[in-house]
Scaffold this motif. Sequence first.
Motif, PDB file in Angstrom:
ATOM      1  N   ARG A  27     -17.494 -35.448   6.340  1.00 23.16           N
ATOM      2  CA  ARG A  27     -17.252 -34.785   7.609  1.00 23.16           C
ATOM      3  C   ARG A  27     -16.995 -33.302   7.407  1.00 23.16           C
ATOM      4  N   ALA A  28     -17.206 -32.511   8.473  1.00 21.73           N
ATOM      5  CA  ALA A  28     -16.870 -31.094   8.418  1.00 21.73           C
ATOM      6  C   ALA A  28     -15.384 -30.948   8.198  1.00 21.73           C
ATOM      7  N   GLY A  29     -15.011 -29.968   7.394  1.00 17.30           N
ATOM      8  CA  GLY A  29     -13.612 -29.813   7.040  1.00 17.30           C
ATOM      9  C   GLY A  29     -12.950 -28.657   7.760  1.00 17.30           C
ATOM     10  N   VAL A  30     -11.753 -28.338   7.304  1.00 15.21           N
ATOM     11  CA  VAL A  30     -10.978 -27.243   7.874  1.00 15.21           C
ATOM     12  C   VAL A  30     -10.211 -26.569   6.750  1.00 15.21           C
ATOM     13  N   ILE A  31     -10.043 -25.260   6.863  1.00 17.91           N
ATOM     14  CA  ILE A  31      -9.275 -24.489   5.893  1.00 17.91           C
ATOM     15  C   ILE A  31      -8.111 -23.827   6.614  1.00 17.91           C
ATOM     16  N   TYR A  32      -6.905 -24.150   6.157  1.00 14.36           N
ATOM     17  CA  TYR A  32      -5.696 -23.549   6.703  1.00 14.36           C
ATOM     18  C   TYR A  32      -5.232 -22.452   5.747  1.00 14.36           C
ATOM     19  N   THR A  33      -4.961 -21.275   6.278  1.00 13.67           N
ATOM     20  CA  THR A  33      -4.441 -20.171   5.478  1.00 13.67           C
ATOM     21  C   THR A  33      -2.945 -20.029   5.752  1.00 13.67           C
ATOM     22  N   VAL A  34      -2.180 -20.061   4.685  1.00 10.05           N
ATOM     23  CA  VAL A  34      -0.720 -20.025   4.788  1.00 10.05           C
ATOM     24  C   VAL A  34      -0.192 -18.803   4.034  1.00 10.05           C
ATOM     25  N   GLU A  35       0.684 -18.061   4.683  1.00 11.86           N
ATOM     26  CA  GLU A  35       1.336 -16.918   4.038  1.00 11.86           C
ATOM     27  C   GLU A  35       2.625 -17.384   3.381  1.00 11.86           C
ATOM     28  N   VAL A  36       2.794 -17.048   2.119  1.00  5.42           N
ATOM     29  CA  VAL A  36       3.994 -17.412   1.368  1.00  5.42           C
ATOM     30  C   VAL A  36       4.762 -16.142   1.043  1.00  5.42           C
ATOM     31  N   GLU A  37       5.958 -16.015   1.600  1.00  6.99           N
ATOM     32  CA  GLU A  37       6.833 -14.878   1.322  1.00  6.99           C
ATOM     33  C   GLU A  37       7.972 -15.360   0.435  1.00  6.99           C
ATOM     34  N   ASP A  38       8.085 -14.769  -0.744  1.00  7.32           N
ATOM     35  CA  ASP A  38       9.105 -15.166  -1.709  1.00  7.32           C
ATOM     36  C   ASP A  38      10.107 -14.025  -1.845  1.00  7.32           C
ATOM     37  N   TYR A  39      11.352 -14.302  -1.456  1.00  9.15           N
ATOM     38  CA  TYR A  39      12.393 -13.282  -1.496  1.00  9.15           C
ATOM     39  C   TYR A  39      13.296 -13.413  -2.709  1.00  9.15           C
ATOM     40  N   ARG A  40      12.989 -14.349  -3.614  1.00 11.53           N
ATOM     41  CA  ARG A  40      13.879 -14.600  -4.749  1.00 11.53           C
ATOM     42  C   ARG A  40      13.764 -13.567  -5.865  1.00 11.53           C
ATOM     43  N   PRO A  41      12.574 -13.105  -6.206  1.00  9.29           N
ATOM     44  CA  PRO A  41      12.513 -12.115  -7.288  1.00  9.29           C
ATOM     45  C   PRO A  41      13.196 -10.812  -6.881  1.00  9.29           C
ATOM     46  N   GLU A  42      13.434  -9.944  -7.850  1.00 13.09           N
ATOM     47  CA  GLU A  42      14.036  -8.650  -7.538  1.00 13.09           C
ATOM     48  C   GLU A  42      13.127  -7.866  -6.604  1.00 13.09           C
ATOM     49  N   THR A  43      11.817  -7.997  -6.809  1.00 12.15           N
ATOM     50  CA  THR A  43      10.849  -7.373  -5.907  1.00 12.15           C
ATOM     51  C   THR A  43      10.159  -8.472  -5.116  1.00 12.15           C
ATOM     52  N   PRO A  44      10.482  -8.627  -3.831  1.00 12.57           N
ATOM     53  CA  PRO A  44       9.868  -9.698  -3.036  1.00 12.57           C
ATOM     54  C   PRO A  44       8.344  -9.593  -3.053  1.00 12.57           C
ATOM     55  N   LYS A  45       7.676 -10.747  -2.944  1.00  8.62           N
ATOM     56  CA  LYS A  45       6.223 -10.768  -2.974  1.00  8.62           C
ATOM     57  C   LYS A  45       5.688 -11.646  -1.863  1.00  8.62           C
ATOM     58  N   THR A  46       4.494 -11.323  -1.428  1.00 10.05           N
ATOM     59  CA  THR A  46       3.815 -12.090  -0.388  1.00 10.05           C
ATOM     60  C   THR A  46       2.427 -12.453  -0.890  1.00 10.05           C
ATOM     61  N   GLU A  47       2.055 -13.720  -0.738  1.00  7.53           N
ATOM     62  CA  GLU A  47       0.741 -14.200  -1.150  1.00  7.53           C
ATOM     63  C   GLU A  47       0.159 -15.083  -0.065  1.00  7.53           C
ATOM     64  N   LEU A  48      -1.154 -15.203  -0.081  1.00  3.45           N
ATOM     65  CA  LEU A  48      -1.847 -16.114   0.821  1.00  3.45           C
ATOM     66  C   LEU A  48      -2.392 -17.278   0.021  1.00  3.45           C
ATOM     67  N   ILE A  49      -2.242 -18.482   0.550  1.00  6.39           N
ATOM     68  CA  ILE A  49      -2.834 -19.658  -0.071  1.00  6.39           C
ATOM     69  C   ILE A  49      -3.718 -20.354   0.954  1.00  6.39           C
ATOM     70  N   GLU A  50      -4.696 -21.090   0.449  1.00  6.88           N
ATOM     71  CA  GLU A  50      -5.566 -21.868   1.319  1.00  6.88           C
ATOM     72  C   GLU A  50      -5.378 -23.349   1.042  1.00  6.88           C
ATOM     73  N   ILE A  51      -5.403 -24.132   2.111  1.00  4.65           N
ATOM     74  CA  ILE A  51      -5.377 -25.586   2.005  1.00  4.65           C
ATOM     75  C   ILE A  51      -6.644 -26.089   2.683  1.00  4.65           C
ATOM     76  N   ALA A  52      -7.542 -26.636   1.873  1.00  4.24           N
ATOM     77  CA  ALA A  52      -8.824 -27.133   2.388  1.00  4.24           C
ATOM     78  C   ALA A  52      -8.750 -28.650   2.539  1.00  4.24           C
ATOM     79  N   VAL A  53      -9.204 -29.154   3.676  1.00  3.19           N
ATOM     80  CA  VAL A  53      -9.136 -30.587   3.959  1.00  3.19           C
ATOM     81  C   VAL A  53     -10.477 -31.051   4.509  1.00  3.19           C
ATOM     82  N   GLU A  54     -10.956 -32.160   3.978  1.00  4.35           N
ATOM     83  CA  GLU A  54     -12.153 -32.795   4.517  1.00  4.35           C
ATOM     84  C   GLU A  54     -12.071 -34.280   4.205  1.00  4.35           C
TER      85      GLU A  54
END
Length: 284
Positions: A27-54
């Motif tokens: 079947r046709a699938g879907v891709i969800y893009t999720v922003e991950v903000e991590d405040y634990r390191p001394e320098t906070p970081k932001t990353e994007l991850i993808e979750i693909a489902v079919e």
Amino acid sequence: MLSTPRFLCFLVAPLLSLGPLADAPARAGVIYTVEVEDYRPETPKTELIEIAVEGRFLKMDVPSLDPADPDELIYRGSIPELVFIDHDASSFMRIEQETVERIGSHADVALEHSRAALDKLPEEQRASVERMIEQNLARAAAPARPRSRLRRTAEEARLHGYPCVKYEVRQSLRTVREVWVTDWSNIENGDEARDAFERTATFFSQMVKSIQRFGQGKAPLEELAFEHLAEMEGFPVEIRELSAQDGSLERKLTLISARTESLGRDRFGLPEGYSPREIFTARP
């Protein structure tokens, strides 16, 4: 903290190489893009991850918060199994459900054998051997993460364009996570994706229950994304992970987009030239 795949390296038998996908999603699938903000390191970081489902296939990026963690996770519900792909090491690790069940029973079987052997010892030796076994078990066991429970609140709001209800995850009387959840029908291909998400969540739940020495501290991102998912009966639009000490925000996951796409079998396969990792061998 030892993440799930690195911890399992010391517990499970060596795995066979991963063969071709016999049950490719259709079947046709879907891709969800999720922003991950991590405040634990001394320098906070932001990353994007993808979750693909079919169909019953799910593939999730894992940000490199720890260089030793895998870079991708694949769930294949037709087997079922999880595959952890480590791009740094050009390797993968495959964990089937029966392997998880075997891990869960291994410690109990070993303990039963030890007790049977103790019964054959003279009384004066038994107490000494029992103390030695207890000491060895204590040294081998990592403290377990406190059990968590889910509580649905009465709070409702519209977040990131979705009507949501707020859930709380509590450990030792403290709220360690806030999750804003929308009904599956509100997200792109939600009704189709629900099965793959909930099966992956169930697999993780069984893994944590089976492996008593799962580790302590903060959960790896993949566990954070799936823990209690089936109980919430919806898709987490926003997850806020809080400090157990002072309640401050440590990580936030936010759904920022969803798009339908025909994914095909290659999306859930293995990169060419990657080798299977033997589970008993720790990564250098």
